[in-house]
Design an enzyme around this catalytic site. Sequence first.
Site, PDB file in Angstrom:
ATOM      1  N   LYS A 278       0.850  -1.180   0.000  1.00 30.94           N
ATOM      2  CA  LYS A 278       0.000   0.000   0.000  1.00 30.94           C
ATOM      3  C   LYS A 278       0.893   1.241   0.000  1.00 30.94           C
ATOM      4  CE  LYS A 278      -4.482   0.967   1.916  1.00 30.94           C
ATOM      5  NZ  LYS A 278      -5.603   0.575   2.738  1.00 30.94           N
ATOM      6  N   GLU A 364     -20.082  -6.213   8.889  1.00 30.43           N
ATOM      7  CA  GLU A 364     -21.149  -5.474   9.574  1.00 30.43           C
ATOM      8  C   GLU A 364     -22.195  -6.408  10.164  1.00 30.43           C
ATOM      9  OE1 GLU A 364     -19.926  -4.666   6.571  1.00 30.43           O
ATOM     10  OE2 GLU A 364     -19.075  -2.669   6.879  1.00 30.43           O
ATOM     11  N   ARG A 392     -25.928  -3.283   5.608  1.00 32.21           N
ATOM     12  CA  ARG A 392     -25.433  -4.663   5.547  1.00 32.21           C
ATOM     13  C   ARG A 392     -25.897  -5.501   6.745  1.00 32.21           C
ATOM     14  NH1 ARG A 392     -20.538  -5.866   2.327  1.00 32.21           N
ATOM     15  NH2 ARG A 392     -21.319  -5.184   0.314  1.00 32.21           N
TER      16      ARG A 392
HETATM   17  C1  LIG Z   1     -19.273  -2.957   3.436  1.00 33.28           C
HETATM   18  C2  LIG Z   1     -18.158  -1.961   3.599  1.00 33.28           C
HETATM   19  N1  LIG Z   1     -17.672  -1.707   4.834  1.00 33.28           N
HETATM   20  C3  LIG Z   1     -16.667  -0.814   4.983  1.00 33.28           C
HETATM   21  C4  LIG Z   1     -16.134  -0.161   3.908  1.00 33.28           C
HETATM   22  C5  LIG Z   1     -15.084   0.913   4.089  1.00 33.28           C
HETATM   23  N2  LIG Z   1     -13.799   0.508   3.452  1.00 33.28           N
HETATM   24  C6  LIG Z   1     -13.415   1.019   2.278  1.00 33.28           C
HETATM   25  S1  LIG Z   1     -11.932   0.432   1.772  1.00 33.28           S
HETATM   26  C7  LIG Z   1     -11.783  -0.507   3.151  1.00 33.28           C
HETATM   27  C8  LIG Z   1     -10.568  -1.343   3.350  1.00 33.28           C
HETATM   28  C9  LIG Z   1     -10.394  -2.303   2.248  1.00 33.28           C
HETATM   29  O1  LIG Z   1      -9.233  -3.040   2.458  1.00 33.28           O
HETATM   30  P1  LIG Z   1      -8.668  -3.922   1.300  1.00 33.28           P
HETATM   31  O2  LIG Z   1      -9.755  -4.691   0.658  1.00 33.28           O
HETATM   32  O3  LIG Z   1      -7.536  -4.730   1.854  1.00 33.28           O
HETATM   33  O4  LIG Z   1      -8.160  -2.879   0.228  1.00 33.28           O
HETATM   34  P2  LIG Z   1      -6.853  -1.925   0.285  1.00 33.28           P
HETATM   35  O5  LIG Z   1      -7.361  -0.542   0.542  1.00 33.28           O
HETATM   36  O6  LIG Z   1      -5.945  -2.425   1.342  1.00 33.28           O
HETATM   37  O7  LIG Z   1      -6.260  -2.038  -1.072  1.00 33.28           O
HETATM   38  C10 LIG Z   1     -12.885  -0.339   4.005  1.00 33.28           C
HETATM   39  C11 LIG Z   1     -13.051  -0.981   5.301  1.00 33.28           C
HETATM   40  C12 LIG Z   1     -16.686  -0.453   2.642  1.00 33.28           C
HETATM   41  N3  LIG Z   1     -16.257   0.167   1.541  1.00 33.28           N
HETATM   42  N4  LIG Z   1     -17.669  -1.357   2.519  1.00 33.28           N
END
Ligand SMILES: Cc1ncc(C[n+]2csc(CCOP(=O)(O)OP(=O)(O)O)c2C)c(N)n1
Length: 636
Positions: A278, A364, A392
């Site tokens: 990242k 969630e 959710r």
């Molecule tokens: C259902 C839901 N809950 C929370 C989020 C908020 N959210 C956006 S990106 C993220 C982290 C995603 O992590 P990852 O899949 O590892 O992607 P990275 O940013 O590390 O590439 C979260 C929790 C979301 N988009 N959707």
Amino acid sequence: MVSLLETINDPADLRKLPRAQLQTLADELRAFLLDSVSRTGGHLSSNLGTVELAIALHYVFNTPYDRLVWDVGHQTYPHKILTGRRGRMGTLRQLGGLSGFPQRSESEYDAFGTAHSSTSISAALGMALASRQKGENRKAVAIIGDGAMSAGQAFEALNNAGVAECDLLVILNDNDMSISPPVGALNRYLAQLMSGQFYAAAKDIGKKVLHVAPPLFELAKRFEQQAKGMIVPATLFEKFGFNYIGPIDGHDLESLVPTLENIKHLGGPQFLHVVTKKGQGYKLAEADPVAYHGPGKFDPAVGLTTPATPPKQTFTQVFGQWLCDMAQKDSRLIGITPAMREGSGLVEFEKRFPERYYDVGIAEQHAVTFAAGLACEGLKPVVAIYSTFLQRGYDQLVHDVAIQNLPVVFALDRAGVVGADGATHAGAYDIAYLRCVPNMSIACPADENECRALLTTAFEQDHPVAVRYPRGAGVGADVEPGLRPLPFAKGVVLRARGPAADGAARGVAILAFGTLLYPALAAAERLNATVVNMRWVKPLDLDLLLQVAAQHEALVTVEEGAVMGGAGSAVGEALQAAGVLRPLLQLGLRDEFIEHGDPARLLAMQGLDAGGIEASVRRRFADLVERTPPALKVVG
Ligand SMILES: Cc1ncc(C[n+]2csc(CCOP(=O)(O)OP(=O)(O)O)c2C)c(N)n1
């Protein structure tokens, strides 16, 4: 001189490049991305991590015929830049500009609209099976992060896909980060796969087993690769019916491109584990990927700085402080977040009360039922969750919390218009979807001080209560430090037009739910209307409502939520039930999805600023309001 990137206006251009030029393109793309996001704000770290992956995918696959389904979609900027949207990156997340997420209406290359996580494998599986059904040979690829992989839906889809006969490729983009450090057993398992310990341990077991059969052991030593396949226990993903490949370096185009080319020709469900970093390529983001997950505008040469004048306290901060103070007072309090520690304001709480802090991952549904379990045992869970993400956990809220009437507090952040994240993140529906559930109560603080007090009121109840508050700051009300509750289910009259001398009903009363109280007050000055701060959508303060209805000829409700089924509907239902007939104007969010843009502008476009409220009331009740108003005074 024209850069290589400037010659790529479509993935077809990219596919004409010799492989040897791809690294140069990646370097240029990364530099462009950093410059662009530093000017607009937006998701940075995740996008710096997908530069090579986006190039390799469009290079190898025949997009848009082949479908790329990005999970969450916050990491699709490199994909957007490569698919004809480079010139519009300056409009990112602004009104009328590019969305920060994939949108089918924005580009044929955005195969599936997303922003809530963990939907990609389900959607790509649907596409893969549709392709088979229609006799086409298109490929479907889901690209999902390790954070998003932790959600139940991702596993529901794997469970389904592994036994389906279709050409589906799932790429796990593993950067060992969610927004904050990832949590849970899956994360530990992935770390094991990445570190190679999995293979090492398996090899040791193999050695032990094979020692008793010397010829085989010799064979294994000579053909270690094949031997690995023989003796290594299957990965979790193989158990699901996928062919597991990896882990490979997701920044190394020399391994990404040939691997994808090979996989492209394999049939059946494939699982490619890619390891990325990242923030890759920008030292400051690599060092602090959390801070650079979604920064505002900044100077890339300097990095993020603290503003000279401290910004107004946000509702999120008010909640975070309240949570710590209440936890200090009541040892039964448990704080829960589904992977949104920073966004929901739990950083300090985790530091001070680590044994009462639970980040449950992007889960969630689980967060809500987990809270129900805690409440069954006499603890006092507070689920800190965005309005949009509670969607959710709706069945869990009804089935596990409300039916059992368990005292769970839902701290609903981002309730109302959210701005740059757009329609997918709007907290427009919580009043409507919570209001119809028996045992639930819903409070709508009008300002920061009320937010703290109503959280205390909610915490004192013996049944589930949601306290909804918007993104960002309110009017900037001073927040009293104590833990003083406000009366349960009681509103208050803030501006009284006053009953007529003859006792007859006169004029208009505005019933405000939440922070729109302040523009409603400004409008009321000019209209000479009564204003009531209702504070609670459920239970409604019925006594107050009937009293106000008796004193006025017409009522107006104002809320930052969907009109359909919202607080105004609650007022209408209550009046009908009481047999009181009053003309009722319901102001709130219209029956349409609200795109990304500046929140104040978006609210104004919905007619929910002071001028808009005044205009709507005049349009409907022209003869009941002041005709020559004083100058508009905007409060807040
Ligand atoms: C259902 C839901 N809950 C929370 C989020 C908020 N959210 C956006 S990106 C993220 C982290 C995603 O992590 P990852 O899949 O590892 O992607 P990275 O940013 O590390 O590439 C979260 C929790 C979301 N988009 N959707």
